[in-house]
Scaffold this motif. Structure first.
Motif, PDB file in Angstrom:
ATOM      1  N   GLU A  57      12.301  33.456  58.277  1.00 36.01           N
ATOM      2  CA  GLU A  57      13.021  32.594  57.276  1.00 36.01           C
ATOM      3  C   GLU A  57      12.748  31.167  57.479  1.00 36.01           C
ATOM      4  OE1 GLU A  57      16.134  32.155  54.526  1.00 36.01           O
ATOM      5  OE2 GLU A  57      16.734  33.821  56.156  1.00 36.01           O
ATOM      6  N   GLY A  58      11.776  30.415  56.532  1.00 35.97           N
ATOM      7  CA  GLY A  58      11.589  29.188  56.515  1.00 35.97           C
ATOM      8  C   GLY A  58      10.427  28.921  57.765  1.00 35.97           C
ATOM      9  N   LEU A  59       9.977  29.587  57.694  1.00 31.95           N
ATOM     10  CA  LEU A  59       8.038  29.426  59.119  1.00 31.95           C
ATOM     11  C   LEU A  59       6.912  28.703  57.405  1.00 31.95           C
ATOM     12  CD1 LEU A  59       6.996  30.260  61.298  1.00 31.95           C
ATOM     13  CD2 LEU A  59       5.479  30.796  60.025  1.00 31.95           C
ATOM     14  N   ALA A  86       6.228  30.993  67.068  1.00 34.87           N
ATOM     15  CA  ALA A  86       6.431  29.622  66.829  1.00 34.87           C
ATOM     16  C   ALA A  86       7.481  28.958  66.735  1.00 34.87           C
ATOM     17  CB  ALA A  86       5.561  29.466  65.790  1.00 34.87           C
ATOM     18  N   ASP A  87       8.483  30.344  65.673  1.00 33.87           N
ATOM     19  CA  ASP A  87       9.854  30.234  65.547  1.00 33.87           C
ATOM     20  C   ASP A  87      10.552  30.626  66.684  1.00 33.87           C
ATOM     21  OD1 ASP A  87      12.285  30.041  63.603  1.00 33.87           O
ATOM     22  OD2 ASP A  87      12.130  32.275  64.456  1.00 33.87           O
ATOM     23  N   GLY A  88      10.408  31.657  67.829  1.00 29.07           N
ATOM     24  CA  GLY A  88      11.215  31.433  69.382  1.00 29.07           C
ATOM     25  C   GLY A  88      11.044  30.532  69.736  1.00 29.07           C
ATOM     26  N   ALA A  89       9.884  29.431  70.436  1.00 29.85           N
ATOM     27  CA  ALA A  89       9.489  28.551  70.776  1.00 29.85           C
ATOM     28  C   ALA A  89      10.096  27.723  70.420  1.00 29.85           C
ATOM     29  CB  ALA A  89       8.683  27.927  71.518  1.00 29.85           C
ATOM     30  N   THR A 120      10.292  20.020  69.286  1.00 31.01           N
ATOM     31  CA  THR A 120       9.521  18.985  70.342  1.00 31.01           C
ATOM     32  C   THR A 120       7.720  18.849  69.552  1.00 31.01           C
ATOM     33  OG1 THR A 120       7.858  19.574  72.256  1.00 31.01           O
ATOM     34  CG2 THR A 120       8.709  21.768  70.619  1.00 31.01           C
ATOM     35  N   PRO A 121       7.022  17.785  69.807  1.00 30.06           N
ATOM     36  CA  PRO A 121       6.221  17.289  69.556  1.00 30.06           C
ATOM     37  C   PRO A 121       4.925  18.444  69.955  1.00 30.06           C
ATOM     38  CG  PRO A 121       7.050  16.015  71.284  1.00 30.06           C
ATOM     39  CD  PRO A 121       8.094  16.415  70.730  1.00 30.06           C
ATOM     40  N   VAL A 122       5.240  18.397  71.077  1.00 28.80           N
ATOM     41  CA  VAL A 122       4.030  19.720  72.184  1.00 28.80           C
ATOM     42  C   VAL A 122       3.736  20.977  71.094  1.00 28.80           C
ATOM     43  CG1 VAL A 122       3.433  21.077  74.141  1.00 28.80           C
ATOM     44  CG2 VAL A 122       5.193  18.898  74.314  1.00 28.80           C
ATOM     45  N   VAL A 174      -8.384  27.711  60.938  1.00 34.76           N
ATOM     46  CA  VAL A 174      -7.465  27.686  61.872  1.00 34.76           C
ATOM     47  C   VAL A 174      -5.774  28.125  61.111  1.00 34.76           C
ATOM     48  CG1 VAL A 174      -7.916  26.508  63.560  1.00 34.76           C
ATOM     49  CG2 VAL A 174      -6.820  25.301  61.717  1.00 34.76           C
ATOM     50  N   ARG A 175      -5.450  28.223  61.279  1.00 36.54           N
ATOM     51  CA  ARG A 175      -3.530  28.115  60.450  1.00 36.54           C
ATOM     52  C   ARG A 175      -3.092  27.971  61.351  1.00 36.54           C
ATOM     53  NH1 ARG A 175      -2.541  34.127  58.274  1.00 36.54           N
ATOM     54  NH2 ARG A 175      -4.724  33.783  56.946  1.00 36.54           N
ATOM     55  N   HIS A 176      -1.658  26.957  60.772  1.00 36.10           N
ATOM     56  CA  HIS A 176      -0.906  26.164  61.455  1.00 36.10           C
ATOM     57  C   HIS A 176       0.452  26.646  60.938  1.00 36.10           C
ATOM     58  CE1 HIS A 176      -3.527  22.237  62.260  1.00 36.10           C
ATOM     59  NE2 HIS A 176      -3.946  22.926  61.533  1.00 36.10           N
ATOM     60  N   TYR A 177       1.191  26.862  61.821  1.00 33.46           N
ATOM     61  CA  TYR A 177       2.663  27.188  62.025  1.00 33.46           C
ATOM     62  C   TYR A 177       3.445  26.616  62.471  1.00 33.46           C
ATOM     63  CZ  TYR A 177       0.153  32.043  62.274  1.00 33.46           C
ATOM     64  OH  TYR A 177      -1.070  33.404  61.754  1.00 33.46           O
ATOM     65  N   ARG A 178       4.353  26.046  61.301  1.00 32.03           N
ATOM     66  CA  ARG A 178       5.618  25.301  61.544  1.00 32.03           C
ATOM     67  C   ARG A 178       7.137  26.401  61.403  1.00 32.03           C
ATOM     68  NH1 ARG A 178       7.275  19.848  62.232  1.00 32.03           N
ATOM     69  NH2 ARG A 178       8.733  19.204  61.815  1.00 32.03           N
ATOM     70  N   PRO A 179       7.497  26.192  62.531  1.00 33.62           N
ATOM     71  CA  PRO A 179       9.372  27.009  62.095  1.00 33.62           C
ATOM     72  C   PRO A 179      10.236  26.428  61.086  1.00 33.62           C
ATOM     73  CG  PRO A 179       8.653  26.631  64.442  1.00 33.62           C
ATOM     74  CD  PRO A 179       7.542  26.035  63.758  1.00 33.62           C
TER      75      PRO A 179
END
Length: 307
Positions: free
Chosen positions: A55-57, A108-111, A80-82, A70-75
C-alpha cells in the motif's frame, strides 16, 4: 558421480508445492522449446506468484539513455537517499520489468528505500555484452547525480550485479555501497561440486545452466562475465550472498563468498537449507522462503542504511 545420477530432493512441503505449481506453467524441458514459448511460459508463471503491491508504493516507468527501460519504485516510507538497482533473473533469456514487479516492490517497501529495476536486452537476440552494457549504463546514470547505490540481482541478474560491481571496483568508481547476490550464476566449472551433486534437482538443472551459457555467448575468461574467474576481489563493497542448497549454482555462491572473505571484503553468506533455485517466488507459500526473504530484506536494509 555423473550428471545422470538422481539428485537429492528437499522435504519442506511448501517448497515442494511451489515447484509443483511451477511445473504446471513451465515444463522441465522448457529449454528445448522456442524462445517465444519460453517467454510466454515464464510470464504466465510469474503472474501466478505476483501478490498485490504494498500500500502506498508508487511506480513509474522511464528510459535511461533514451533506450533502456527502467521502473522506479518509491515506497510509502523512504528513510535513506541510497537507491537499490535491481537486475532480474531469467537465464539472460526470459524476464522483464513485469516478471519481477511484485518482488521489487516488496524489497523497496521492506528496505524503505527507492529501487530502480532495469529491463536489459535478452539473448539470443542480443548476446554478450548487451545485457551487461545496459545494466552498467543504468548504474552510471544512477551514480551521476551523486547518490549512492546498492546493486542487487537474482540468478542471471546476480551475475550481472556482480559483474557491474566488479568492473566499477576495478575502475575505482565511487558510489556503490553494497551488493546483494541471490542464488547468482558466477561461472562455476559445471563438472564438480554442486553442479554434479545437484545436477537434476527441481527448479534448475546443470544442463539448464549450460544451455543459458551457450545462448549468452560470453567469453569464459572475462571476469565481469564470470566473476569467479576474477584474479582479485579486494576492494569490493559490503556483500550479501544468498544461496539455495538444492541448486546446481550453490557452490558458485559458496566459493565467491569465501574468496571475498579472503580478500578482506565484508561479506555475509546465507544458505537456505530447504530451498531450490528461484525460491524467492515461493516467499508467500513456503516457510523457508519467507524466512530467506526476511533475511534478504534485513540485509538490504543494512546495506542502504535503514537499520
Amino acid at each position: 558421480m555423473t550428471l545422470e545420477q538422481i539428485s537429492p530432493m528437499p522435504t519442506e512441503p511448501g517448497i515442494l508445492a511451489f515447484h509443483q505449481r511451477c511445473e504446471s506453467f513451465y515444463p522441465p524441458d522448457a529449454v528445448d522449446a522456442s524462445i517465444a514459448e519460453q517467454r510466454q511460459w515464464y510470464d504466465a508463471l510469474c503472474a501466478e506468484f505476483s501478490p498485490p503491491l504494498p500500500e502506498g508504493l508508487v511506480r513509474q516507468d522511464a528510459l535511461v539513455a533514451g533506450r533502456i527501460p527502467v521502473r522506479h519504485y518509491r515506497p510509502s516510507v523512504v528513510e535513506t537517499p541510497v537507491r537499490i538497482l535491481y537486475i532480474h533473473g531469467g537465464g539472460f533469456v526470459v524476464g522483464s520489468l513485469d516478471s519481477h514487479d511484485a518482488f521489487c516492490a516488496e524489497l523497496a517497501d521492506g528496505a524503505k528505500a527507492e529501487l530502480v529495476a532495469v529491463d536489459y536486452r535478452l539473448a539470443p537476440e542480443h548476446v554478450w555484452p548487451a545485457a551487461f552494457e545496459d545494466c552498467r549504463d543504468v548504474l552510471s546514470a544512477l551514480l551521476a547525480d551523486g547518490r549512492e547505490v546498492v546493486v542487487a540481482g537474482d540468478s542471471a541478474g546476480g551475475n550481472l550485479a556482480a559483474g557491474i560491481t566488479l568492473e566499477a571496483s576495478l575502475a575505482a568508481r565511487r558510489g556503490i555501497v553494497g551488493q546483494a547476490l541471490i542464488y547468482p550464476a558466477l561461472g562455476g566449472d559445471l563438472i564438480s561440486g554442486s553442479y554434479l551433486e545437484m545436477a537434476n534437482v527441481p527448479g534448475l538443472s546443470t544442463a539448464d545452466v549450460a544451455y543459458y551459457r551457450d545462448v549468452l555467448q560470453a567469453p569464459d575468461d572475462d571476469p565481469v562475465a564470470y566473476p569467479l574467474s576474477a584474479p582479485d576481489l579486494s576492494g569490493l563493497p559490503p556483500t550479501y550472498i544468498s544461496a539455495a542448497f538444492f541448486d546446481p549454482l550453490r557452490d558458485d555462491s559458496r566459493h565467491y563468498a569465501a574468496r571475498l572473505a579472503l580478500a578482506g571484503v565484508d561479506v555475509t553468506f546465507r544458505e537456505e537449507g530447504q530451498m531450490i533455485h528461484a525460491w524467492l517466488r515461493a516467499r508467500h507459500m513456503s516457510p523457508g522462503a519467507a524466512e530467506g526473504f526476511r533475511h534478504l530484506v534485513q540485509a538490504l536494509s543494512k546495506l542502504v542504511g535503514t537499520v
